[in-house]
Design a protein around this motif. Sequence first.
Motif, mmCIF file in Angstrom:
data_model
loop_
_atom_site.group_PDB
_atom_site.id
_atom_site.type_symbol
_atom_site.label_atom_id
_atom_site.label_comp_id
_atom_site.label_asym_id
_atom_site.label_seq_id
_atom_site.Cartn_x
_atom_site.Cartn_y
_atom_site.Cartn_z
ATOM 1 N N PHE A 74 7.614 7.749 -5.922
ATOM 2 C CA PHE A 74 8.450 6.861 -6.737
ATOM 3 C C PHE A 74 9.572 6.234 -5.907
ATOM 4 C CE2 PHE A 74 11.627 6.060 -10.234
ATOM 5 C CZ PHE A 74 10.897 5.040 -10.820
ATOM 6 N N ALA A 75 10.075 6.986 -4.927
ATOM 7 C CA ALA A 75 11.131 6.439 -4.055
ATOM 8 C C ALA A 75 10.605 5.209 -3.305
ATOM 9 C CB ALA A 75 11.597 7.517 -3.069
ATOM 10 N N VAL A 76 9.351 5.274 -2.847
ATOM 11 C CA VAL A 76 8.741 4.136 -2.138
ATOM 12 C C VAL A 76 8.531 2.975 -3.112
ATOM 13 C CG1 VAL A 76 6.734 3.361 -0.804
ATOM 14 C CG2 VAL A 76 7.571 5.709 -0.534
ATOM 15 N N VAL A 77 8.084 3.310 -4.316
ATOM 16 C CA VAL A 77 7.857 2.297 -5.357
ATOM 17 C C VAL A 77 9.157 1.547 -5.661
ATOM 18 C CG1 VAL A 77 7.321 1.968 -7.815
ATOM 19 C CG2 VAL A 77 5.911 3.499 -6.433
ATOM 20 N N THR A 78 10.236 2.292 -5.880
ATOM 21 C CA THR A 78 11.502 1.641 -6.269
ATOM 22 C C THR A 78 12.040 0.761 -5.145
ATOM 23 O OG1 THR A 78 12.702 3.645 -5.645
ATOM 24 C CG2 THR A 78 12.235 3.364 -7.961
ATOM 25 N N THR A 79 11.884 1.203 -3.907
ATOM 26 C CA THR A 79 12.335 0.378 -2.776
ATOM 27 C C THR A 79 11.651 -1.000 -2.824
ATOM 28 O OG1 THR A 79 12.589 2.359 -1.450
ATOM 29 C CG2 THR A 79 12.519 0.297 -0.247
ATOM 30 N N ASN A 80 10.335 -0.974 -3.064
ATOM 31 C CA ASN A 80 9.575 -2.242 -3.095
ATOM 32 C C ASN A 80 9.896 -3.079 -4.317
ATOM 33 O OD1 ASN A 80 7.607 -2.393 -0.738
ATOM 34 N ND2 ASN A 80 7.327 -0.286 -1.421
ATOM 35 N N LEU A 81 10.067 -2.428 -5.466
ATOM 36 C CA LEU A 81 10.367 -3.174 -6.691
ATOM 37 C C LEU A 81 11.781 -3.764 -6.618
ATOM 38 C CD1 LEU A 81 8.866 -1.012 -9.599
ATOM 39 C CD2 LEU A 81 7.909 -3.052 -8.549
ATOM 40 N N ASP A 82 12.715 -2.997 -6.087
ATOM 41 C CA ASP A 82 14.091 -3.515 -5.957
ATOM 42 C C ASP A 82 14.109 -4.768 -5.094
ATOM 43 O OD1 ASP A 82 14.999 -1.478 -7.541
ATOM 44 O OD2 ASP A 82 15.814 -0.272 -5.919
ATOM 45 N N LYS A 83 13.355 -4.724 -3.997
ATOM 46 C CA LYS A 83 13.302 -5.885 -3.094
ATOM 47 C C LYS A 83 12.687 -7.092 -3.818
ATOM 48 C CE LYS A 83 11.636 -3.928 0.733
ATOM 49 N NZ LYS A 83 10.923 -3.690 1.979
ATOM 50 N N ALA A 84 11.599 -6.836 -4.541
ATOM 51 C CA ALA A 84 10.882 -7.934 -5.213
ATOM 52 C C ALA A 84 11.717 -8.523 -6.345
ATOM 53 C CB ALA A 84 9.565 -7.420 -5.761
ATOM 54 N N THR A 85 12.421 -7.671 -7.102
ATOM 55 C CA THR A 85 13.147 -8.181 -8.260
ATOM 56 C C THR A 85 14.495 -8.783 -7.861
ATOM 57 O OG1 THR A 85 13.882 -5.912 -8.668
ATOM 58 C CG2 THR A 85 12.071 -6.700 -9.997
ATOM 59 N N SER A 86 15.005 -8.427 -6.683
ATOM 60 C CA SER A 86 16.288 -8.998 -6.271
ATOM 61 C C SER A 86 16.150 -10.471 -5.873
ATOM 62 C CB SER A 86 16.872 -8.216 -5.089
ATOM 63 O OG SER A 86 16.058 -8.425 -3.948
ATOM 64 N N LYS A 104 0.864 -1.183 0.000
ATOM 65 C CA LYS A 104 0.000 0.000 0.000
ATOM 66 C C LYS A 104 0.896 1.227 0.000
ATOM 67 C CE LYS A 104 -4.024 -0.208 2.280
ATOM 68 N NZ LYS A 104 -5.080 -0.058 3.287
ATOM 69 N N ILE A 105 0.795 2.035 -1.043
ATOM 70 C CA ILE A 105 1.667 3.199 -1.178
ATOM 71 C C ILE A 105 0.836 4.460 -0.978
ATOM 72 C CG2 ILE A 105 3.107 4.496 -2.827
ATOM 73 C CD1 ILE A 105 3.724 1.670 -4.074
ATOM 74 N N ASN A 106 1.233 5.271 -0.017
ATOM 75 C CA ASN A 106 0.538 6.536 0.196
ATOM 76 C C ASN A 106 0.879 7.446 -0.978
ATOM 77 O OD1 ASN A 106 -0.260 9.088 0.872
ATOM 78 N ND2 ASN A 106 0.411 8.981 2.985
#
Length: 204
Positions: free
Chosen positions: A190-202, A179-181
């Motif tokens: 976008f900073a919150v988005v990238t943190t989550n995507l980096d974790k998922a794709t790693s 859930k992204i505020n």
Amino acid sequence: MAPIDLTPLKTANVPIFFIVGGPGSGKGTQCDKIVAKYGFTHLSSGDLLRDEVASGSARGKELTAIMEAGALVPLEVVLTLVKEAMLKAVAKGSKGFLIDGYPREVSQGVQFENEIQPAKLVLFFDVAEDTLIKRLLHRAQTSGRADDNIDTIKKRLHTFTTATKPVVDHYEQQGKLVKINAEGSVDDIFAVVTTNLDKATSKI
């Protein structure tokens, strides 16, 4: 209709992310930024339907008739369009997918994950209704869209909230929901988005 061979898509095994957010939540802007950074393909079920109608194909004509009658396009048709678009993108070397505006209901998500592959995460751009109304009214000043007036906006938001809550709850229970505020600035979100995507794709 012949079944679609999804072997190339399954072999590619690229990550899939569902994108959920109300009208005016800014998800389109965020998807553009994700595509630029990660090389993912952004697929909007609404755009795919509009493109099919615009193509003038036999299927497009059937869809026009359904929509003109005020009926909903069958889930099967939407899923077929999504599959075809995914296969095309994989053939061009897509690194992953943002599936936007889908699933609209839990059964769609379950069918998609059964037939294609499970989504890594569901990104939910969460914005207060008041903010969405303000943003959409602001957009109405320049968009000329007939559906950007206060009554229609409230109806659209109500429809979205009612339809999406079960989807959001379903993926939250699976531990897949992020859930992204989405009230802040584009870059903060976008900073919150990238943190989550980096974790998922790693983890791939």
